[in-house]
Design an enzyme around this catalytic site. Structure first.
Site, PDB file in Angstrom:
ATOM      1  N   SER A  39       0.843  -1.215   0.000  1.00  0.00           N
ATOM      2  CA  SER A  39       0.000   0.000   0.000  1.00  0.00           C
ATOM      3  C   SER A  39       0.869   1.252   0.000  1.00  0.00           C
ATOM      4  CB  SER A  39      -0.886   0.023   1.250  1.00  0.00           C
ATOM      5  OG  SER A  39      -1.826  -1.005   1.191  1.00  0.00           O
ATOM      6  N   ASP A 335      -6.719  -8.187   4.480  1.00  0.00           N
ATOM      7  CA  ASP A 335      -5.893  -9.014   3.592  1.00  0.00           C
ATOM      8  C   ASP A 335      -5.315 -10.242   4.302  1.00  0.00           C
ATOM      9  OD1 ASP A 335      -6.394  -7.285   1.513  1.00  0.00           O
ATOM     10  OD2 ASP A 335      -4.560  -6.133   1.801  1.00  0.00           O
ATOM     11  N   ARG A 366     -12.096 -14.836  -2.151  1.00  0.00           N
ATOM     12  CA  ARG A 366     -11.193 -15.490  -1.195  1.00  0.00           C
ATOM     13  C   ARG A 366     -11.922 -16.399  -0.216  1.00  0.00           C
ATOM     14  NH1 ARG A 366      -6.882 -10.443  -0.390  1.00  0.00           N
ATOM     15  NH2 ARG A 366      -5.705 -10.969  -2.264  1.00  0.00           N
TER      16      ARG A 366
HETATM   17  C1  S3P Z   1      -5.545  -1.385  -0.038  1.00  0.00           C
HETATM   18  C2  S3P Z   1      -6.744  -1.411   0.577  1.00  0.00           C
HETATM   19  C3  S3P Z   1      -7.509  -2.641   0.811  1.00  0.00           C
HETATM   20  C4  S3P Z   1      -6.650  -3.885   0.657  1.00  0.00           C
HETATM   21  C5  S3P Z   1      -5.777  -3.813  -0.555  1.00  0.00           C
HETATM   22  C6  S3P Z   1      -4.867  -2.612  -0.499  1.00  0.00           C
HETATM   23  C7  S3P Z   1      -4.881  -0.084  -0.253  1.00  0.00           C
HETATM   24  O1  S3P Z   1      -8.565  -2.708  -0.121  1.00  0.00           O
HETATM   25  O2  S3P Z   1      -7.459  -5.031   0.593  1.00  0.00           O
HETATM   26  O3  S3P Z   1      -4.974  -4.976  -0.649  1.00  0.00           O
HETATM   27  O4  S3P Z   1      -3.671  -0.052  -0.534  1.00  0.00           O
HETATM   28  O5  S3P Z   1      -5.548   0.948  -0.114  1.00  0.00           O
HETATM   29  P1  S3P Z   1      -9.982  -1.992   0.163  1.00  0.00           P
HETATM   30  O6  S3P Z   1      -9.664  -0.605   0.497  1.00  0.00           O
HETATM   31  O7  S3P Z   1     -10.744  -2.088  -1.106  1.00  0.00           O
HETATM   32  O8  S3P Z   1     -10.584  -2.787   1.283  1.00  0.00           O
END
Ligand code: S3P
Length: 449
Positions: A39, A335, A366
């Site tokens: 992220s 995640d 998942r």
């Molecule tokens: C992420 C937010 C999450 C996560 C993804 C990365 C991000 O998704 O599942 O792997 O970097 O902002 P969501 O915001 O859709 O839940």
């Protein structure tokens, strides 16, 4: 001592596909570091591309997903050094200065790339952009960002009433809005935060629960006017912003650490140190749940690195107990649910996971993927509309399982295989490279037979 705990084989029918053959009988011992946070890596590349001047990034994740982000922003004029070391330089092009790309922007498998980028593209007037992704990404819901962007005045077209990629975007000067998101999603929040950077006034996003706050921290570091109200789970971006290049240090990804945390907790005799793990409180649900399950785990050397909390984590095998995972913790471990499902198999008693229907629209469904594949190994795990029910004290048998092209499903199944009798073959194992290119090397480093 390294052993052949895992061998990588190419698929005879498709060279791009590999499978992993895993045989257990050992423990995990030693000290490791993990790849950079995915992220944070995406956000560093994007903000670096939009800022004036140079951004340096240390510890960038060299996975497929950040490569997709880098390629998209290169195609719009940002200069980003080759991603062959984790020290990366970005020559920013300046907010509002992205060039109309001569090609379709390809976000690959990366939902973060596509959703966050949409906020940036929609707010760049006088340019036309087209964006797409792989088969998984083209099936994932984009309406959750397209609709609020349209409320800000964005012009976006796509299949199924503008909800699926490929999408075409005609950039516009957008209006700020106050958006009440029906889901706690950092991707939705961050998309609108990016869109707010070039508007005049306050863009406010309110979520039902707090999602990861890496954008809030990094926007502020680059010089944007960001205010957070954690009581109401709201963030306000006041535009127009001026962004300046920064020196970013990316901590290790707790989502990648989670595989080793669970592996060490479930494989008898294990004792593992994981250094330099990002422990931002919006991401540490996995630590809270493992502690609740009775894991023998301690955090040491807690510190703040470039605005993000970091620690070293020590974990040893211990008998876990079943738990309930639901409510506000879900966005803090969204995640990590596949790997927590594996931990639950070896706990005493039942574990129930609820409020997690978002898992159905990740890189794969998942909930279905984990339930069906673990069942093949003899697990008693049942799929619920919004979660999983998992019977503990499992005794797993090696089996032929598949990742569905989903990195986190694949790596979670590989960890389950470490505690199974006999041989497990994991198909489409190459998906791990999305977020963890050296997963196999680290497993071999830790494995003692
Ligand atoms: C992420 C937010 C999450 C996560 C993804 C990365 C991000 O998704 O599942 O792997 O970097 O902002 P969501 O915001 O859709 O839940």
């Amino acid at each position: 001592m390294s052993t052949d705990v895992l061998t990588v084989q190419s698929s005879p029918t498709d060279a791009a596909n590999t499978h992993w053959v895993i045989q257990s009988q050992g423990t995990l011992q030693g000290k490791i570091t993990i790849p950079g946070d995915k992220s944070i890596s995406h956000r560093a590349l994007m903000l670096g591309a939009l800022a004036a001047g140079e951004t340096t990034i240390k510890g960038l994740l060299l996975g497929e997903d950040p490569r997709s982000t880098a390629n998209c922003f290169r195609a719009m004029g940002a200069q980003i050094s080759e991603l062959n070391t984790d020290h990366v330089q970005v020559q920013g092009i300046g907010l509002g200065q992205l060039q109309e790309p001569p090609e379709v922007l390809d976000a690959g498998n990366s939902g973060t790339t596509l959703r966050l980028m949409l906020g940036i593209l929609a707010s760049h007037p006088h340019r036309l952009f087209t964006v797409t992704g792989d088969a998984s990404l083209r099936s994932r819901p984009m309406g959750r960002v397209v609709k609020p962007l349209q409320q800000m005045g964005a012009h976006i077209w796509g299949r199924q009433d503008n909800t699926l990629a490929p999408l075409a975007i005609r950039g516009q000067a957008l209006q700020p809005i106050h958006y009440h998101s029906p889901i706690a999603s950092a991707q939705v929040k961050s998309c609108l935060m990016f869109a707010g950077l070039m508007t005049t006034g306050q863009t406010i996003i309110t979520e039902p629960a707090l999602s990861r706050d890496h954008s809030e921290r990094m926007f502020a570091a680059f010089g944007a006017d960001v205010a957070v109200d954690s009581e109401t789970c709201s963030v306000t971006v006041t535009g127009p912003a001026q962004l300046h290049g920064q020196a970013i240090i990316v901590p290790g990804d707790i989502s990648s650490a989670a595989f080793w945390l669970v592996a060490a907790a479930i494989v008898p005799g294990s004792d593992v140190w994981i250094e330099n793990v990002g422990v931002n409180p919006t991401r540490t649900g996995v630590l809270d749940v493992l502690q609740q399950m009775g894991a023998e785990m301690t955090l040491a050397n807690q510190r703040l690195v470039a605005g993000e909390p970091v620690a070293d984590i020590h974990i040893k095998y211990s008998q876990l107990r079943g738990t309930v995972i639901e409510g506000a913790v879900i966005p803090r471990l969204i995640d990590e649910i596949p790997i927590l499902a594996v931990a639950a198999l070896f706990a005493q008693g039942v574990t129930t996971i609820r409020d997690a229907k978002e898992l159905r629209v990740k890189e794969s469904d998942r909930l279905t993927a984990m339930a069906t594949q673990l069942q093949k190994m003899g697990a008693r795990i049942s799929e619920q509309p919004d979660g999983l029910e998992i019977q503990g004290n499992a005794s797993l048998q090696g089996a032929e399982v598949e990742s569905f092209g989903d990195h986190r499903v694949g790596m979670s199944l590989a960890i389950a295989a470490l505690n199974a009798k006999g041989i497990t073959t994991l198909y489409q194992a190459q998906a791990a490279a999305i977020s963890y290119p050296n997963f196999v090397a680290t497993l071999k480093q830790l494995w003692q037979s």
